[in-house]
Design a protein around this motif. Structure first.
Motif, short mmCIF file in Angstrom:
data_model
loop_
_atom_site.label_atom_id
_atom_site.label_comp_id
_atom_site.label_asym_id
_atom_site.label_seq_id
_atom_site.Cartn_x
_atom_site.Cartn_y
_atom_site.Cartn_z
N LYS A 31 35.75 41.28 51.09
CA LYS A 31 35.53 40.95 49.68
C LYS A 31 34.65 39.73 49.31
N ASP B 154 40.54 47.05 42.15
CA ASP B 154 39.48 46.51 42.29
C ASP B 154 38.61 47.21 43.51
N SER C 82 35.35 46.95 44.46
CA SER C 82 34.10 46.39 44.77
C SER C 82 34.67 45.70 46.32
#
Length: 226
Positions: free
Chosen positions: A14, A59, A61
Protein backbone atom coordinates in the motif's frame (compact mmCIF):
# COMPACT_ATOMS: atom_id res chain seq x y z
CA UNK A 1 -13.15 -25.76 12.49
CA UNK A 2 -10.01 -24.00 13.70
CA UNK A 3 -8.07 -25.33 10.70
CA UNK A 4 -10.35 -23.64 8.19
CA UNK A 5 -8.95 -20.40 6.78
CA UNK A 6 -11.18 -17.40 7.44
CA UNK A 7 -8.95 -14.78 5.83
CA UNK A 8 -5.85 -14.83 3.66
CA UNK A 9 -3.84 -11.72 2.78
CA UNK A 10 -1.19 -12.18 0.08
CA UNK A 11 1.60 -9.74 -0.84
CA UNK A 12 -0.33 -6.68 0.35
CA UNK A 13 1.44 -3.46 -0.67
CA UNK A 14 0.00 0.00 0.00
CA UNK A 15 1.21 3.48 -0.92
CA UNK A 16 0.08 6.90 0.24
CA UNK A 17 0.57 9.65 -2.34
CA UNK A 18 0.07 12.79 -0.23
CA UNK A 19 2.08 14.90 0.45
CA UNK A 20 4.46 12.62 -1.50
CA UNK A 21 4.64 8.93 -2.46
CA UNK A 22 5.24 6.80 0.63
CA UNK A 23 5.05 3.00 1.02
CA UNK A 24 3.01 2.31 4.15
CA UNK A 25 2.64 -1.51 3.81
CA UNK A 26 5.44 -3.70 2.46
CA UNK A 27 4.57 -7.17 1.17
CA UNK A 28 2.27 -8.24 4.00
CA UNK A 29 1.04 -11.83 3.94
CA UNK A 30 -0.64 -14.07 6.54
CA UNK A 31 -3.62 -16.34 7.15
CA UNK A 32 -6.19 -16.23 9.94
CA UNK A 33 -7.98 -19.41 10.94
CA UNK A 34 -11.70 -19.65 11.63
CA UNK A 35 -12.36 -19.04 15.33
CA UNK A 36 -8.98 -17.40 15.91
CA UNK A 37 -8.59 -14.24 18.01
CA UNK A 38 -5.83 -12.24 16.34
CA UNK A 39 -4.47 -8.87 17.43
CA UNK A 40 -2.48 -6.43 15.29
CA UNK A 41 -0.01 -4.35 17.26
CA UNK A 42 2.69 -1.79 16.53
CA UNK A 43 3.63 1.79 17.23
CA UNK A 44 1.65 4.69 15.79
CA UNK A 45 2.43 4.91 12.08
CA UNK A 46 3.39 1.22 11.80
CA UNK A 47 0.56 0.59 9.32
CA UNK A 48 -1.72 -1.56 11.49
CA UNK A 49 -4.92 0.52 11.06
CA UNK A 50 -4.20 0.90 7.33
CA UNK A 51 -3.89 -2.88 7.10
CA UNK A 52 -7.15 -3.40 9.00
CA UNK A 53 -9.01 -1.14 6.56
CA UNK A 54 -7.69 -3.22 3.65
CA UNK A 55 -8.63 -6.49 5.42
CA UNK A 56 -12.11 -5.07 6.06
CA UNK A 57 -12.50 -4.33 2.29
CA UNK A 58 -13.10 -0.63 3.00
CA UNK A 59 -9.80 0.36 1.36
CA UNK A 60 -9.42 -1.07 -2.14
CA UNK A 61 -6.38 0.85 -3.43
CA UNK A 62 -3.67 -1.72 -2.71
CA UNK A 63 -1.55 -4.31 -4.51
CA UNK A 64 -1.83 -7.99 -3.64
CA UNK A 65 -4.91 -10.10 -2.91
CA UNK A 66 -7.45 -10.59 -0.14
CA UNK A 67 -9.56 -13.74 0.30
CA UNK A 68 -12.27 -14.03 2.98
CA UNK A 69 -14.38 -17.19 3.40
CA UNK A 70 -12.86 -18.58 0.18
CA UNK A 71 -14.04 -15.55 -1.81
CA UNK A 72 -11.52 -13.37 -3.64
CA UNK A 73 -12.53 -9.81 -2.80
CA UNK A 74 -9.75 -7.95 -4.58
CA UNK A 75 -11.12 -6.20 -7.67
CA UNK A 76 -14.79 -6.28 -6.70
CA UNK A 77 -16.99 -3.21 -7.04
CA UNK A 78 -17.80 -0.96 -4.06
CA UNK A 79 -21.43 -2.15 -4.10
CA UNK A 80 -20.40 -5.82 -4.08
CA UNK A 81 -17.98 -5.16 -1.21
CA UNK A 82 -20.57 -3.22 0.81
CA UNK A 83 -23.01 -6.14 0.49
CA UNK A 84 -20.28 -8.63 1.48
CA UNK A 85 -19.29 -6.54 4.52
CA UNK A 86 -22.83 -6.19 5.79
CA UNK A 87 -23.32 -9.94 5.72
CA UNK A 88 -19.91 -11.30 6.73
CA UNK A 89 -17.99 -8.65 8.71
CA UNK A 90 -18.88 -6.91 11.98
CA UNK A 91 -17.08 -3.69 12.91
CA UNK A 92 -16.16 -2.23 16.27
CA UNK A 93 -14.30 1.08 16.17
CA UNK A 94 -12.68 3.11 18.95
CA UNK A 95 -15.55 5.57 18.55
CA UNK A 96 -18.99 3.95 18.71
CA UNK A 97 -20.64 5.74 15.72
CA UNK A 98 -24.11 5.22 17.17
CA UNK A 99 -27.10 7.22 15.94
CA UNK A 100 -27.57 9.23 19.12
CA UNK A 101 -31.19 10.26 18.41
CA UNK A 102 -32.25 6.62 18.07
CA UNK A 103 -32.86 4.08 20.82
CA UNK A 104 -30.24 1.51 21.73
CA UNK A 105 -32.48 -1.22 20.23
CA UNK A 106 -32.87 0.67 16.93
CA UNK A 107 -29.09 1.11 16.66
CA UNK A 108 -28.46 -2.60 17.18
CA UNK A 109 -31.18 -3.67 14.70
CA UNK A 110 -30.08 -1.36 11.88
CA UNK A 111 -27.55 -3.57 9.98
CA UNK A 112 -29.96 -6.54 10.08
CA UNK A 113 -32.87 -4.46 8.79
CA UNK A 114 -30.58 -3.33 5.98
CA UNK A 115 -29.58 -6.93 5.19
CA UNK A 116 -33.30 -7.79 5.11
CA UNK A 117 -32.93 -11.55 5.55
CA UNK A 118 -35.07 -11.92 8.70
CA UNK A 119 -38.39 -10.56 9.89
CA UNK A 120 -38.41 -7.47 12.10
CA UNK A 121 -39.56 -9.63 15.03
CA UNK A 122 -36.63 -12.04 14.60
CA UNK A 123 -34.20 -9.13 14.35
CA UNK A 124 -35.61 -7.52 17.48
CA UNK A 125 -35.29 -10.82 19.38
CA UNK A 126 -31.68 -11.19 18.26
CA UNK A 127 -30.94 -7.57 19.21
CA UNK A 128 -32.25 -8.19 22.73
CA UNK A 129 -30.12 -11.36 22.97
CA UNK A 130 -27.01 -9.40 21.97
CA UNK A 131 -27.77 -6.64 24.46
CA UNK A 132 -28.25 -9.28 27.17
CA UNK A 133 -24.84 -10.80 26.31
CA UNK A 134 -23.33 -7.35 26.93
CA UNK A 135 -25.35 -6.65 30.10
CA UNK A 136 -27.43 -3.92 28.46
CA UNK A 137 -30.88 -5.43 27.92
CA UNK A 138 -32.37 -3.00 30.48
CA UNK A 139 -31.07 -0.06 28.39
CA UNK A 140 -32.71 -1.20 25.14
CA UNK A 141 -35.37 1.51 24.94
CA UNK A 142 -33.15 4.36 26.10
CA UNK A 143 -31.88 6.91 23.60
CA UNK A 144 -28.26 6.17 22.75
CA UNK A 145 -27.19 9.66 23.87
CA UNK A 146 -28.30 8.87 27.44
CA UNK A 147 -25.67 6.13 27.89
CA UNK A 148 -22.16 6.36 29.27
CA UNK A 149 -19.17 5.98 26.93
CA UNK A 150 -18.58 2.40 28.07
CA UNK A 151 -22.22 1.49 27.52
CA UNK A 152 -22.23 3.10 24.07
CA UNK A 153 -19.19 1.04 23.08
CA UNK A 154 -20.90 -2.15 24.22
CA UNK A 155 -23.98 -1.20 22.16
CA UNK A 156 -21.65 -0.83 19.17
CA UNK A 157 -20.42 -4.39 19.78
CA UNK A 158 -24.01 -5.67 20.01
CA UNK A 159 -24.68 -3.96 16.67
CA UNK A 160 -21.55 -5.52 15.12
CA UNK A 161 -22.84 -8.98 16.08
CA UNK A 162 -26.41 -8.60 14.79
CA UNK A 163 -25.86 -10.35 11.43
CA UNK A 164 -23.77 -13.17 12.97
CA UNK A 165 -20.70 -12.09 11.00
CA UNK A 166 -18.03 -14.72 10.47
CA UNK A 167 -15.34 -12.09 11.18
CA UNK A 168 -15.40 -9.25 13.70
CA UNK A 169 -12.87 -6.49 13.08
CA UNK A 170 -11.98 -3.95 15.74
CA UNK A 171 -9.93 -0.78 15.44
CA UNK A 172 -8.90 -0.02 19.04
CA UNK A 173 -12.25 -1.48 20.22
CA UNK A 174 -11.37 -0.88 23.88
CA UNK A 175 -9.45 2.37 23.33
CA UNK A 176 -12.00 4.52 25.17
CA UNK A 177 -12.89 2.03 27.90
CA UNK A 178 -11.76 1.68 31.51
CA UNK A 179 -10.03 -1.52 32.62
CA UNK A 180 -13.24 -3.21 33.83
CA UNK A 181 -15.09 -2.60 30.55
CA UNK A 182 -11.98 -3.57 28.56
CA UNK A 183 -11.89 -6.91 30.39
CA UNK A 184 -15.61 -7.37 29.77
CA UNK A 185 -15.22 -6.74 26.01
CA UNK A 186 -12.18 -9.06 25.85
CA UNK A 187 -14.12 -11.85 27.58
CA UNK A 188 -17.02 -11.43 25.16
CA UNK A 189 -14.67 -11.61 22.16
CA UNK A 190 -13.07 -14.75 23.61
CA UNK A 191 -16.50 -16.30 24.18
CA UNK A 192 -17.52 -15.57 20.57
CA UNK A 193 -14.45 -17.34 19.18
CA UNK A 194 -14.93 -20.36 21.46
CA UNK A 195 -18.70 -20.81 21.35
CA UNK A 196 -19.64 -19.47 17.93
CA UNK A 197 -16.43 -19.97 15.96
CA UNK A 198 -16.34 -16.31 15.02
CA UNK A 199 -12.97 -14.87 14.02
CA UNK A 200 -11.71 -11.68 15.68
CA UNK A 201 -9.09 -9.36 14.17
CA UNK A 202 -8.40 -6.35 16.37
CA UNK A 203 -5.90 -3.49 16.25
CA UNK A 204 -4.84 -2.56 19.76
CA UNK A 205 -2.32 -0.54 21.76
CA UNK A 206 -3.28 -2.46 24.90
CA UNK A 207 -0.48 -4.93 25.73
CA UNK A 208 -2.64 -7.04 28.07
CA UNK A 209 -5.42 -7.28 25.50
CA UNK A 210 -2.93 -8.41 22.84
CA UNK A 211 -1.03 -10.81 25.09
CA UNK A 212 -4.24 -12.66 26.02
CA UNK A 213 -5.42 -13.10 22.42
CA UNK A 214 -4.60 -16.29 20.47
CA UNK A 215 -1.95 -14.66 18.28
CA UNK A 216 -0.26 -11.29 17.86
CA UNK A 217 1.01 -9.88 14.56
CA UNK A 218 3.34 -6.99 15.31
CA UNK A 219 3.98 -4.39 12.62
CA UNK A 220 6.87 -1.97 12.32
CA UNK A 221 7.44 0.41 9.40
CA UNK A 222 4.86 -1.42 7.30
CA UNK A 223 6.33 -4.91 7.79
CA UNK A 224 5.47 -7.86 10.02
CA UNK A 225 8.17 -8.23 12.67
CA UNK A 226 6.75 -11.25 14.53
Amino acid sequence: MKNKIALKADHIVKYFYEPEKFQVLKDIGFEVKTGEFLTLTGKSGSGKSTLLYILSTMDTSYEGSLVINNELLTGRSQNQLAAFRNEHIGFVFQFHYLLLDFTVLDNVMLPALKLNKKSKEEIEHKAYENLKLLGLENQALKMANKLSGGQQQRVAIARALINDPSIIMGDEPTGNLDSKNTRNVFDIFKQLTREKGQTIIAVTHDDDFARNSDRVIDLSDGKIVQ
